[in-house]
Design a protein around this motif. Sequence first.
Motif, PDB file in Angstrom:
ATOM      1  N   ILE A   1     -19.114 -17.233  13.996  1.00 48.92           N
ATOM      2  CA  ILE A   1     -17.665 -17.366  14.163  1.00 48.92           C
ATOM      3  C   ILE A   1     -17.039 -15.978  14.046  1.00 48.92           C
ATOM      4  N   LYS A   2     -16.255 -15.642  15.032  1.00 46.94           N
ATOM      5  CA  LYS A   2     -15.632 -14.300  15.042  1.00 46.94           C
ATOM      6  C   LYS A   2     -14.358 -14.326  14.201  1.00 46.94           C
ATOM      7  N   THR A   3     -14.206 -13.355  13.306  1.00 44.32           N
ATOM      8  CA  THR A   3     -12.983 -13.261  12.504  1.00 44.32           C
ATOM      9  C   THR A   3     -12.515 -11.809  12.519  1.00 44.32           C
ATOM     10  N   PRO A   4     -11.201 -11.607  12.418  1.00 42.24           N
ATOM     11  CA  PRO A   4     -10.752 -10.199  12.370  1.00 42.24           C
ATOM     12  C   PRO A   4     -11.229  -9.554  11.074  1.00 42.24           C
ATOM     13  N   LYS A   5     -11.491  -8.253  11.104  1.00 42.80           N
ATOM     14  CA  LYS A   5     -11.964  -7.561   9.899  1.00 42.80           C
ATOM     15  C   LYS A   5     -10.863  -7.531   8.840  1.00 42.80           C
ATOM     16  N   SER A   6     -11.215  -7.806   7.604  1.00 39.02           N
ATOM     17  CA  SER A   6     -10.211  -7.798   6.535  1.00 39.02           C
ATOM     18  C   SER A   6      -9.815  -6.359   6.204  1.00 39.02           C
ATOM     19  N   LYS A   7      -8.662  -6.210   5.559  1.00 34.11           N
ATOM     20  CA  LYS A   7      -8.201  -4.856   5.204  1.00 34.11           C
ATOM     21  C   LYS A   7      -9.175  -4.198   4.223  1.00 34.11           C
ATOM     22  N   GLU A   8      -9.784  -5.036   3.345  1.00 21.07           N
ATOM     23  CA  GLU A   8     -10.740  -4.481   2.374  1.00 21.07           C
ATOM     24  C   GLU A   8     -11.950  -3.900   3.108  1.00 21.07           C
ATOM     25  N   ALA A   9     -12.416  -4.658   4.142  1.00 17.09           N
ATOM     26  CA  ALA A   9     -13.595  -4.211   4.896  1.00 17.09           C
ATOM     27  C   ALA A   9     -13.279  -2.930   5.659  1.00 17.09           C
ATOM     28  N   VAL A  10     -12.087  -2.879   6.279  1.00 18.70           N
ATOM     29  CA  VAL A  10     -11.701  -1.695   7.065  1.00 18.70           C
ATOM     30  C   VAL A  10     -11.602  -0.468   6.136  1.00 18.70           C
ATOM     31  N   PHE A  11     -10.974  -0.674   4.972  1.00 16.84           N
ATOM     32  CA  PHE A  11     -10.823   0.419   4.002  1.00 16.84           C
ATOM     33  C   PHE A  11     -12.200   0.896   3.522  1.00 16.84           C
ATOM     34  N   GLY A  12     -13.069  -0.067   3.176  1.00 23.30           N
ATOM     35  CA  GLY A  12     -14.412   0.259   2.677  1.00 23.30           C
ATOM     36  C   GLY A  12     -15.208   1.044   3.715  1.00 23.30           C
TER      37      GLY A  12
ATOM     38  N   TRP B   1      -7.691   6.710   9.999  1.00 20.55           N
ATOM     39  CA  TRP B   1      -6.958   5.638   9.304  1.00 20.55           C
ATOM     40  C   TRP B   1      -6.467   4.580  10.317  1.00 20.55           C
ATOM     41  N   ASN B   2      -6.618   3.292   9.934  1.00 20.47           N
ATOM     42  CA  ASN B   2      -6.124   2.208  10.798  1.00 20.47           C
ATOM     43  C   ASN B   2      -5.160   1.354   9.972  1.00 20.47           C
ATOM     44  N   GLY B   3      -3.870   1.530  10.231  1.00 26.29           N
ATOM     45  CA  GLY B   3      -2.861   0.836   9.428  1.00 26.29           C
ATOM     46  C   GLY B   3      -2.578  -0.576   9.903  1.00 26.29           C
ATOM     47  N   ASP B   4      -3.150  -0.967  11.059  1.00 22.48           N
ATOM     48  CA  ASP B   4      -2.805  -2.275  11.655  1.00 22.48           C
ATOM     49  C   ASP B   4      -3.214  -3.469  10.797  1.00 22.48           C
ATOM     50  N   VAL B   5      -4.198  -3.264   9.919  1.00 14.66           N
ATOM     51  CA  VAL B   5      -4.728  -4.410   9.171  1.00 14.66           C
ATOM     52  C   VAL B   5      -3.884  -4.768   7.944  1.00 14.66           C
ATOM     53  N   PHE B   6      -2.895  -3.925   7.634  1.00 13.84           N
ATOM     54  CA  PHE B   6      -2.119  -4.180   6.416  1.00 13.84           C
ATOM     55  C   PHE B   6      -0.863  -4.998   6.722  1.00 13.84           C
ATOM     56  N   ALA B   7      -0.448  -5.790   5.720  1.00 15.05           N
ATOM     57  CA  ALA B   7       0.656  -6.738   5.923  1.00 15.05           C
ATOM     58  C   ALA B   7       1.977  -6.008   6.168  1.00 15.05           C
ATOM     59  N   ASP B   8       2.219  -4.928   5.415  1.00 10.18           N
ATOM     60  CA  ASP B   8       3.473  -4.192   5.601  1.00 10.18           C
ATOM     61  C   ASP B   8       3.265  -2.712   5.227  1.00 10.18           C
ATOM     62  N   GLU B   9       4.334  -1.946   5.384  1.00 15.85           N
ATOM     63  CA  GLU B   9       4.244  -0.498   5.177  1.00 15.85           C
ATOM     64  C   GLU B   9       3.893  -0.161   3.723  1.00 15.85           C
ATOM     65  N   LEU B  10       4.472  -0.969   2.817  1.00 16.60           N
ATOM     66  CA  LEU B  10       4.266  -0.720   1.384  1.00 16.60           C
ATOM     67  C   LEU B  10       2.776  -0.847   1.030  1.00 16.60           C
ATOM     68  N   GLU B  11       2.174  -1.928   1.541  1.00 13.72           N
ATOM     69  CA  GLU B  11       0.755  -2.188   1.277  1.00 13.72           C
ATOM     70  C   GLU B  11      -0.100  -1.075   1.898  1.00 13.72           C
ATOM     71  N   GLU B  12       0.298  -0.667   3.100  1.00 10.36           N
ATOM     72  CA  GLU B  12      -0.470   0.374   3.794  1.00 10.36           C
ATOM     73  C   GLU B  12      -0.400   1.694   3.021  1.00 10.36           C
ATOM     74  N   ARG B  13       0.815   2.026   2.546  1.00  8.71           N
ATOM     75  CA  ARG B  13       0.975   3.289   1.822  1.00  8.71           C
ATOM     76  C   ARG B  13       0.146   3.310   0.537  1.00  8.71           C
ATOM     77  N   ALA B  14       0.150   2.150  -0.146  1.00 10.14           N
ATOM     78  CA  ALA B  14      -0.609   2.057  -1.410  1.00 10.14           C
ATOM     79  C   ALA B  14      -2.099   2.264  -1.135  1.00 10.14           C
ATOM     80  N   ALA B  15      -2.596   1.640  -0.054  1.00  7.11           N
ATOM     81  CA  ALA B  15      -4.021   1.761   0.278  1.00  7.11           C
ATOM     82  C   ALA B  15      -4.359   3.196   0.672  1.00  7.11           C
ATOM     83  N   PHE B  16      -3.471   3.828   1.462  1.00  9.90           N
ATOM     84  CA  PHE B  16      -3.740   5.198   1.919  1.00  9.90           C
ATOM     85  C   PHE B  16      -3.823   6.146   0.722  1.00  9.90           C
TER      86      PHE B  16
END
Length: 370
Positions: free
Chosen positions: A26-37, A68-83
């Motif tokens: 089953i194909k699923t989009p990559k999670s933000k954790e996986a992309v970050f890792g 960096w791929n910011g598309d996987v994060f829910a919003d800008e705040l979450e993306e900034r924290a991860a970056f």
Amino acid sequence: MRISYSALNSYQICPLKYKFQYIDKIKTPKSKEAVFGTLIHSTLNFIHTPAILAPSMEQALDHFSKNWNGDVFADELEERAAFSQGVDIIRRYYNDNDISKINIVALESSFQIKLGDHVVNGIVDRIDRTEDGYEIIDYKTAKKMPSQEKVDNDVQLTIYLQAFLDRYPEERKNLDKLKVSLYFVKHGAKLTSTRTEEDLKNIENKFLEVIEKIGESEFEPVINPLCDWCDFQNNCPMWRHKFKEERKIDTKEVNEAIEEYIKAKDDAKHIRTKIAKLQNTVAEYMNQEGVERVFSENGIIARTLKKTYKYNENKLREILEPLDKWDAINKVNTTALKNVLATLDNSVKDQIEETKELDKESFAFNIKKQ
Ligand code: SF4
């Protein structure tokens, strides 16, 4: 069978997850954790790739930022924290390690090991030459760090060591100088262990068992702490109903039954507590007055002393064994067995687990508050 280590690991965590991922594909989009890792792994790989001059911290940060791929994060705040977490990881890595002094023998090196008639493959993040041996390192981007005991029993590290020994068999005589480590980059902490010949032998048997089970198509769902990050919750019978859009719209009666069941169980719990409290008050009064029955217009409450007896096992055995009747009544005490299991070695525990047979099946309904 040819199988990857991550597939085997997935089966061990939850057989149904393995089925969704590797059989049903089953194909699923990559999670933000996986992309970050993946990006952190790729940056560490960039840092250690052999070059005349090791990359500076600025160059490593540049690599991180360019990929960096910011598309996987829910919003800008979450993306900034991860970056900024990624930037912290790289900075700390440079502070804690002298990159030019690390003697690396292999980076992201793929392996294959034979277990019986099967082949297990995978990728080892890094192998270093140390002063007196080698160190096999696996990077982890998880927040939670395991105990040293867990690292000492970590299956992945044992498999990696086995793969290393397949490649460098002459190192087997230096087993105590071959380190296996999990490097938790978010904490900048490395947990290190070694393995014995017995560990290596046990892991082979354990994995052969898992491969056999996969062959027997046992794919039960197992709820586990990683369910929250599982990409197949929408497909899983343990979680599917959580997603409103997956619920059928014509199940009003069932939905009401679910709500009422939860409420009734809640009420029953309160009533049980209330009955216990009232019983205490009445019992105290009975003790004080020296009576065994109390009267009201609605009825009589009577108390009777209940005694439960247990047989003295040794004496009972002495009588029944000569009559050949002991085995017929001697049932395993599962509570006692659990206590004994806690004191046994893992290999004995595994043997005891294998003696389990299905006795009977029944459903229990438990309520978990969200
Ligand atoms: S959600 Fe949990 S139980 Fe369901 S398949 Fe995923 S890991 Fe298994």
